[in-house]
Design a protein around this motif. Sequence first.
Motif, PDB file in Angstrom:
ATOM      1  N   ALA A  63       1.382 -21.642 -17.798  1.00  0.00           N
ATOM      2  CA  ALA A  63       2.779 -21.443 -17.400  1.00  0.00           C
ATOM      3  C   ALA A  63       3.418 -22.745 -16.935  1.00  0.00           C
ATOM      4  N   ILE A  64       2.682 -23.545 -16.177  1.00  0.00           N
ATOM      5  CA  ILE A  64       3.208 -24.839 -15.709  1.00  0.00           C
ATOM      6  C   ILE A  64       3.465 -25.767 -16.892  1.00  0.00           C
ATOM      7  N   ALA A  65       2.541 -25.790 -17.838  1.00  0.00           N
ATOM      8  CA  ALA A  65       2.720 -26.632 -19.022  1.00  0.00           C
ATOM      9  C   ALA A  65       3.954 -26.207 -19.813  1.00  0.00           C
ATOM     10  N   TYR A  66       4.184 -24.904 -19.919  1.00  0.00           N
ATOM     11  CA  TYR A  66       5.373 -24.432 -20.624  1.00  0.00           C
ATOM     12  C   TYR A  66       6.639 -24.852 -19.881  1.00  0.00           C
ATOM     13  N   GLY A  67       6.593 -24.838 -18.557  1.00  0.00           N
ATOM     14  CA  GLY A  67       7.733 -25.301 -17.781  1.00  0.00           C
ATOM     15  C   GLY A  67       8.059 -26.755 -18.063  1.00  0.00           C
ATOM     16  N   PHE A  68       7.045 -27.597 -18.178  1.00  0.00           N
ATOM     17  CA  PHE A  68       7.268 -29.002 -18.525  1.00  0.00           C
ATOM     18  C   PHE A  68       7.846 -29.136 -19.935  1.00  0.00           C
ATOM     19  N   PHE A  69       7.382 -28.296 -20.862  1.00  0.00           N
ATOM     20  CA  PHE A  69       7.936 -28.317 -22.214  1.00  0.00           C
ATOM     21  C   PHE A  69       9.424 -28.031 -22.196  1.00  0.00           C
ATOM     22  N   ARG A  70       9.841 -27.005 -21.472  1.00  0.00           N
ATOM     23  CA  ARG A  70      11.257 -26.659 -21.405  1.00  0.00           C
ATOM     24  C   ARG A  70      12.072 -27.746 -20.709  1.00  0.00           C
ATOM     25  N   LEU A  71      11.485 -28.391 -19.739  1.00  0.00           N
ATOM     26  CA  LEU A  71      12.194 -29.453 -19.021  1.00  0.00           C
ATOM     27  C   LEU A  71      12.389 -30.675 -19.914  1.00  0.00           C
ATOM     28  N   PHE A  72      11.348 -31.102 -20.599  1.00  0.00           N
ATOM     29  CA  PHE A  72      11.452 -32.277 -21.470  1.00  0.00           C
ATOM     30  C   PHE A  72      12.330 -31.986 -22.698  1.00  0.00           C
ATOM     31  N   ARG A  73      12.460 -30.723 -23.058  1.00  0.00           N
ATOM     32  CA  ARG A  73      13.296 -30.363 -24.208  1.00  0.00           C
ATOM     33  C   ARG A  73      14.735 -30.827 -24.020  1.00  0.00           C
ATOM     34  N   TRP A  74      15.216 -30.826 -22.797  1.00  0.00           N
ATOM     35  CA  TRP A  74      16.593 -31.232 -22.530  1.00  0.00           C
ATOM     36  C   TRP A  74      16.870 -32.651 -22.994  1.00  0.00           C
ATOM     37  N   SER A  75      15.882 -33.511 -22.900  1.00  0.00           N
ATOM     38  CA  SER A  75      16.106 -34.924 -23.219  1.00  0.00           C
ATOM     39  C   SER A  75      16.443 -35.151 -24.691  1.00  0.00           C
ATOM     40  N   GLY A  76      16.101 -34.225 -25.568  1.00  0.00           N
ATOM     41  CA  GLY A  76      16.338 -34.429 -26.995  1.00  0.00           C
ATOM     42  C   GLY A  76      17.468 -33.613 -27.579  1.00  0.00           C
ATOM     43  N   LEU A  77      18.152 -32.793 -26.770  1.00  0.00           N
ATOM     44  CA  LEU A  77      19.162 -31.892 -27.312  1.00  0.00           C
ATOM     45  C   LEU A  77      20.354 -32.642 -27.900  1.00  0.00           C
ATOM     46  N   TRP A  78      20.862 -33.623 -27.178  1.00  0.00           N
ATOM     47  CA  TRP A  78      22.043 -34.345 -27.649  1.00  0.00           C
ATOM     48  C   TRP A  78      21.759 -35.058 -28.976  1.00  0.00           C
ATOM     49  N   LEU A  79      20.648 -35.775 -29.029  1.00  0.00           N
ATOM     50  CA  LEU A  79      20.290 -36.483 -30.253  1.00  0.00           C
ATOM     51  C   LEU A  79      20.032 -35.509 -31.398  1.00  0.00           C
ATOM     52  N   SER A  80      19.404 -34.384 -31.106  1.00  0.00           N
ATOM     53  CA  SER A  80      19.119 -33.397 -32.143  1.00  0.00           C
ATOM     54  C   SER A  80      20.403 -32.881 -32.781  1.00  0.00           C
ATOM     55  N   ARG A  81      21.418 -32.622 -31.965  1.00  0.00           N
ATOM     56  CA  ARG A  81      22.693 -32.133 -32.512  1.00  0.00           C
ATOM     57  C   ARG A  81      23.425 -33.215 -33.299  1.00  0.00           C
ATOM     58  N   GLN A  82      23.443 -34.436 -32.771  1.00  0.00           N
ATOM     59  CA  GLN A  82      24.197 -35.497 -33.426  1.00  0.00           C
ATOM     60  C   GLN A  82      23.597 -35.891 -34.769  1.00  0.00           C
ATOM     61  N   ARG A  83      22.285 -35.951 -34.848  1.00  0.00           N
ATOM     62  CA  ARG A  83      21.663 -36.450 -36.071  1.00  0.00           C
ATOM     63  C   ARG A  83      21.833 -35.485 -37.239  1.00  0.00           C
ATOM     64  N   ILE A  84      22.047 -34.196 -36.949  1.00  0.00           N
ATOM     65  CA  ILE A  84      22.264 -33.217 -38.005  1.00  0.00           C
ATOM     66  C   ILE A  84      23.525 -33.551 -38.798  1.00  0.00           C
ATOM     67  N   VAL A  85      24.572 -34.007 -38.114  1.00  0.00           N
ATOM     68  CA  VAL A  85      25.833 -34.344 -38.783  1.00  0.00           C
ATOM     69  C   VAL A  85      25.605 -35.439 -39.817  1.00  0.00           C
ATOM     70  N   TYR A  86      24.821 -36.444 -39.449  1.00  0.00           N
ATOM     71  CA  TYR A  86      24.590 -37.582 -40.342  1.00  0.00           C
ATOM     72  C   TYR A  86      23.612 -37.231 -41.457  1.00  0.00           C
ATOM     73  N   SER A  87      22.598 -36.432 -41.158  1.00  0.00           N
ATOM     74  CA  SER A  87      21.624 -36.091 -42.198  1.00  0.00           C
ATOM     75  C   SER A  87      22.232 -35.162 -43.247  1.00  0.00           C
ATOM     76  N   ASP A  88      23.099 -34.226 -42.829  1.00  0.00           N
ATOM     77  CA  ASP A  88      23.772 -33.364 -43.801  1.00  0.00           C
ATOM     78  C   ASP A  88      24.646 -34.198 -44.736  1.00  0.00           C
ATOM     79  N   ARG A  89      25.381 -35.130 -44.171  1.00  0.00           N
ATOM     80  CA  ARG A  89      26.261 -35.974 -44.979  1.00  0.00           C
ATOM     81  C   ARG A  89      25.447 -36.847 -45.934  1.00  0.00           C
ATOM     82  N   TYR A  90      24.338 -37.389 -45.438  1.00  0.00           N
ATOM     83  CA  TYR A  90      23.487 -38.238 -46.274  1.00  0.00           C
ATOM     84  C   TYR A  90      22.888 -37.427 -47.427  1.00  0.00           C
TER      85      TYR A  90
END
Length: 720
Positions: A379-406
């Motif tokens: 359970a603690i490990a899953y909590g760390f997974f959810r916490l670290f997930r936040w760090s990649g959300l912005w980049l994950s959304r932005q890169r989709i725009v460029y990869s679709d266009r490419y």
Amino acid sequence: MSSFPALDELEAGLTALQNGQTDDAIAQLTQFLTAQESDHPDALKAKMGLVRAYAQSGKSDDAIALCQSLQLNQHEKVRSWATQMMVKLVLVDSGFVPIDAPTQSIRRKRVEERSPEPAPIQPESIGAVQPEPTSPETPHVWRNAGRAQRWQPLPRISSTRLQWAKVGSAIALLSTLSLIWWVSGSIAWARFTVITRLLRWNAELPDQTIPVLQFGLSLLILFFASPWIMDAILKGLYGLKPLSTAVIARHSAETHRLIQRFSQQRKIPIPKLGILPTQTPIAFTYGCLPKFARIVVSQGLLDSLSEEEIAAIYASEFGHIAHWDFAWMSLIMVTLQLPYSIYRQCAIVSDRLRKFKFNHAFVSKLIEIAADVIVAISAIAYGFFRLFRWSGLWLSRQRIVYSDRYACDLTGNPNGLARALIKTTIATAQTIKYEKQTHDLLESFELFSPISYQNAILFEELFDRVSLSTLFQWDFANCDRSESVLNCSHPLTGTRLSKIMSYCQQWHLEPELEIEPAAQTKQKKNLLQFAPLFGSLTGITIAFLFWLIAHLLYVTGNFRLNWLASDYSLFPSFALIGFGIGTIVRFNRFFPESRNPQTDLIHLLTQPDLTLIESPVIRLEGTLIGRTGASNQLAQDLLLQTETGLIRLHHCSQFGAIGNLLSPIPIGQSAIVTGWLRRSATPWIDVDTIRTRSLLRSGHQTWSLIVAIGSILLGIAQIL
């Protein structure tokens, strides 16, 4: 290979049907029905698929005959489906075109389908069978619109936002590590305060210095080691195997040509290709440098898509390599996979320990305690997974725009990319329904996949029932749609597909989808829903003012507040206090009461004015599905399967995480769920009660107050 070996003939037939190989589909489905009893659980699905195959191959008489037999079925929804299909077959066979039909022509002797394969039908839940659309203007009929033969490259767009997202992800990752260190230091400081002031004991003063340099060096090492770490994780846990270009050429010759051309244009080695032996459709790219890039797809993705659609998915992965965002995401991927792997493996070990039976009571008790400890670690490990997930959300959304266009620029086929994304989305939701749980790959690699599995649940259910204008009305018209994606890994589906279709207009192609953006509603933003955020920002502002005043006094020679100028813990402390106050202010509107809960889920999900704060009370009946055992002790994967589709549930025990660990959710049981529908980019229900054979009460209201008060007290304790 298929993950459902007992249904090889059925799967082969449905796959052939999806690929337009009607003769093979008829042969496989007929063989399946011949080999099975008439009451086989999947007989209905095979017969419905056979009707479609007959219709597509022009064998209307055989299709009508089979529909007539289905009209005698004991289930009302099956009879309704067969009746609707009969009407469609008769109209097509007779050449009759309704007066209000659209201008596009209706091909005789052919019925086109919307999804890669018919939706799984469970006889025990026959209400899930949906009627076939009766009108040719329905949005689920594939146009199979063409591609550009000669095209000019799309105009370049600024990569500034993508560059900022890359830097922001690295800063967010480092900040997350620092935050974890600061919280642990705050707990140590609170312990020190209790020991020295209340108990009057001597204790060593805790060091609250954040080792930023050490964290940075550790992340740098992970960055360069990420390809080989990910190789080990994927091979050890998911059975990753190498995929040769020759095999790719058999699935998609266009993809083989794209790989060669991309490598030559970029002057890099051909990326290493891998395949995951699972029916879960997924694709992603990782590596620290382009020459170390790896592109991984699943067998399910290759089976779900046509040749040009596979090429479109690979082209979007090439876009990640071309823009170098894959390297930054690889660092985040490793950071996420390490705690997630610990979470899953500990859950598996705990479940295995609980299966051991010993005659000796003492040994059994030790085994039970060990299993409980391992569950806590999971359970603690899953909590760390959810916490670290936040760090990649912005980049994950932005890169989709460029990869679709490419991808569109590389293939000249925006229609193929749109079909690939929609079919992958539908196949993902159907996989969740079939397996009655969310596959580990979907959750742990969500940030790196072409689509979000959480969006897939909503999209697949509405795509089957409403028009595109209704389906995407919330995406275009809701006043809070921009803020709603902050916790999402992908952009809104409607805006994403609309952007892809705009490329068709630039190349004068017939678009696969007719998406008309709806006008934004006149509803004003309810700022009360952002009260915790505003409270945190206000707290930081107040701390900055105190810090500025202390510095000004220091400059003028007044050293009374010199300690305030050097105490940077004021910023997180005041932010916590502001967050707690904002949460309390929002409480009553966030948890409204109602004696007449709503029950029409589809109607609510298509309302453009629903927001997080405007959350109706809802009551639904269905079956609880999700992972079983220790891997779902915190209700990480909890969904309600109703007659109208799936909806994700957020359940928190009245005793918090400890209560969840002690009281597992009765997965697989029929349930009546009441709670608050949170309409966002990925809607969910904050559960109030779950009634199965017993009554489970959630503690969202209680823990909302506890978190608010705890934040205030922690902030005050940090200041003192």
